[in-house]
Design an enzyme around this catalytic site. Sequence first.
Site, PDB file in Angstrom:
ATOM      1  N   GLY A  40       0.785  -1.227   0.000  1.00  0.00           N
ATOM      2  CA  GLY A  40       0.000   0.000   0.000  1.00  0.00           C
ATOM      3  C   GLY A  40       0.816   1.275   0.000  1.00  0.00           C
ATOM      4  O   GLY A  40       1.848   1.386  -0.674  1.00  0.00           O
ATOM      5  N   ILE A  41       0.361   2.254   0.780  1.00  0.00           N
ATOM      6  CA  ILE A  41       1.003   3.567   0.819  1.00  0.00           C
ATOM      7  C   ILE A  41       2.433   3.461   1.329  1.00  0.00           C
ATOM      8  O   ILE A  41       3.343   4.132   0.820  1.00  0.00           O
ATOM      9  CB  ILE A  41       0.161   4.529   1.679  1.00  0.00           C
ATOM     10  CG1 ILE A  41      -1.126   4.900   0.926  1.00  0.00           C
ATOM     11  CG2 ILE A  41       0.950   5.784   2.027  1.00  0.00           C
ATOM     12  CD1 ILE A  41      -2.121   5.704   1.745  1.00  0.00           C
ATOM     13  N   ARG A  63       5.600  -5.673  10.303  1.00  0.00           N
ATOM     14  CA  ARG A  63       5.489  -6.954  11.001  1.00  0.00           C
ATOM     15  C   ARG A  63       5.273  -8.095  10.019  1.00  0.00           C
ATOM     16  O   ARG A  63       5.427  -9.263  10.372  1.00  0.00           O
ATOM     17  CB  ARG A  63       4.376  -6.909  12.033  1.00  0.00           C
ATOM     18  CG  ARG A  63       2.982  -6.696  11.507  1.00  0.00           C
ATOM     19  CD  ARG A  63       1.985  -6.534  12.636  1.00  0.00           C
ATOM     20  NE  ARG A  63       0.627  -6.301  12.162  1.00  0.00           N
ATOM     21  CZ  ARG A  63      -0.397  -6.017  12.955  1.00  0.00           C
ATOM     22  NH1 ARG A  63      -0.215  -5.937  14.268  1.00  0.00           N
ATOM     23  NH2 ARG A  63      -1.596  -5.807  12.457  1.00  0.00           N
ATOM     24  N   ASP A  70       7.003  -4.601  14.876  1.00  0.00           N
ATOM     25  CA  ASP A  70       5.618  -4.474  15.327  1.00  0.00           C
ATOM     26  C   ASP A  70       5.542  -3.129  16.037  1.00  0.00           C
ATOM     27  O   ASP A  70       6.140  -2.952  17.113  1.00  0.00           O
ATOM     28  CB  ASP A  70       5.263  -5.620  16.265  1.00  0.00           C
ATOM     29  CG  ASP A  70       3.841  -5.534  16.826  1.00  0.00           C
ATOM     30  OD1 ASP A  70       3.193  -4.471  16.663  1.00  0.00           O
ATOM     31  OD2 ASP A  70       3.383  -6.503  17.447  1.00  0.00           O
ATOM     32  N   ASN A  85       3.786   5.235   9.065  1.00  0.00           N
ATOM     33  CA  ASN A  85       2.703   4.911   8.134  1.00  0.00           C
ATOM     34  C   ASN A  85       1.858   3.728   8.583  1.00  0.00           C
ATOM     35  O   ASN A  85       0.699   3.624   8.199  1.00  0.00           O
ATOM     36  CB  ASN A  85       3.297   4.618   6.751  1.00  0.00           C
ATOM     37  CG  ASN A  85       2.297   3.945   5.844  1.00  0.00           C
ATOM     38  OD1 ASN A  85       1.370   4.572   5.327  1.00  0.00           O
ATOM     39  ND2 ASN A  85       2.456   2.631   5.654  1.00  0.00           N
ATOM     40  N   TYR A 100     -11.329   4.340  13.839  1.00  0.00           N
ATOM     41  CA  TYR A 100     -10.356   4.781  12.835  1.00  0.00           C
ATOM     42  C   TYR A 100     -10.339   6.306  12.735  1.00  0.00           C
ATOM     43  O   TYR A 100      -9.274   6.935  12.753  1.00  0.00           O
ATOM     44  CB  TYR A 100     -10.706   4.165  11.479  1.00  0.00           C
ATOM     45  CG  TYR A 100      -9.729   4.521  10.383  1.00  0.00           C
ATOM     46  CD1 TYR A 100      -8.473   3.926  10.327  1.00  0.00           C
ATOM     47  CD2 TYR A 100     -10.071   5.437   9.389  1.00  0.00           C
ATOM     48  CE1 TYR A 100      -7.577   4.250   9.313  1.00  0.00           C
ATOM     49  CE2 TYR A 100      -9.187   5.755   8.375  1.00  0.00           C
ATOM     50  CZ  TYR A 100      -7.937   5.162   8.344  1.00  0.00           C
ATOM     51  OH  TYR A 100      -7.054   5.484   7.344  1.00  0.00           O
ATOM     52  N   LYS A 148      -7.087   8.763  13.634  1.00  0.00           N
ATOM     53  CA  LYS A 148      -6.433   9.613  12.647  1.00  0.00           C
ATOM     54  C   LYS A 148      -6.517  11.089  13.034  1.00  0.00           C
ATOM     55  O   LYS A 148      -5.643  11.888  12.677  1.00  0.00           O
ATOM     56  CB  LYS A 148      -7.030   9.365  11.265  1.00  0.00           C
ATOM     57  CG  LYS A 148      -6.670   7.986  10.698  1.00  0.00           C
ATOM     58  CD  LYS A 148      -5.166   7.770  10.668  1.00  0.00           C
ATOM     59  CE  LYS A 148      -4.780   6.451  10.003  1.00  0.00           C
ATOM     60  NZ  LYS A 148      -3.305   6.258   9.942  1.00  0.00           N
ATOM     61  N   PRO A 202      -4.836  -2.207  -0.154  1.00  0.00           N
ATOM     62  CA  PRO A 202      -5.586  -3.285   0.496  1.00  0.00           C
ATOM     63  C   PRO A 202      -6.491  -2.779   1.618  1.00  0.00           C
ATOM     64  O   PRO A 202      -7.582  -3.318   1.827  1.00  0.00           O
ATOM     65  CB  PRO A 202      -4.476  -4.200   1.028  1.00  0.00           C
ATOM     66  CG  PRO A 202      -3.341  -4.003   0.062  1.00  0.00           C
ATOM     67  CD  PRO A 202      -3.393  -2.544  -0.289  1.00  0.00           C
TER      68      PRO A 202
END
Length: 260
Positions: free
Chosen positions: A17-18, A38, A58, A85, A154, A158, A192
């Site tokens: 991903g990012i 991880r 982790d 990230n 979430y 953030k 994902p």
Amino acid sequence: MGRLQGKIALVTGAAQGIGAGIARAMAREGAAVIAADRNVAGVEALAAEIGAEPLALDVTSEADWAKAAAHIDAAHGKLSILVNNAGVELVKPMTEHSLADWRGLMAVNVDGLFLGCRTFQALLAKGGSAGHPASVINVSSIAGLVGYPDQLAYNTSKGAVRHMTKSLAIEWAAHRLPIRCNSVHPGCIRTPMLEMAVEGWVREGSIPADDPWAAVAALCPLNAVGLPEDIAMGAVYLASDEARFVTGIELVIDGGWVAR
């Protein structure tokens, strides 16, 4: 090319991903990249692809962060760029959030960022100077700026990333440490994690099942879903000396999503 030449960069959540996009872009720009995750197999594959160093990490483990810092100190003696990230998402109504769900998400998205910044402050200070500060880039989200249904944990995490970034930017400046700190706020980026979220939106009926990605793209003024590379180039800018006077900002890369 070469915008990050001579810099040492640690990117967490780099297996996909990012994070993978940022690691690739920073390697192309000349940084010595340490790609951490991880997911050891995933990050080893990425490292082999881009000539980076893989690191098992982790972000919820204080011991893992301490080992990472000891390793980077021994190998490089400093750190120029830290990209926090690594993150996870949870898409379901608040009433279906268990306390374990909440705490597990916060451990990755918020505690992990805190541990990384605290652990690497000294090495980042060594990696920066008055004219060329080290750079910390915390990956938040547009969900840290505006609310979205069925993503309470979430969204909250953030928002915390956004405010922690501003607090650290001011704290490091107040103590005259040569470290800048900025947050990046991606919109809908094809990763994902977003694919998992889209599946949740389809299940709850927020978007149609027949062509969900067209529906997601239609929500964006540019009528497109972004790619990890779109975020990566913003991170490259914030990591480079071009941004040496930039700290405490939120860089929104969302195709105009939160502008309307």
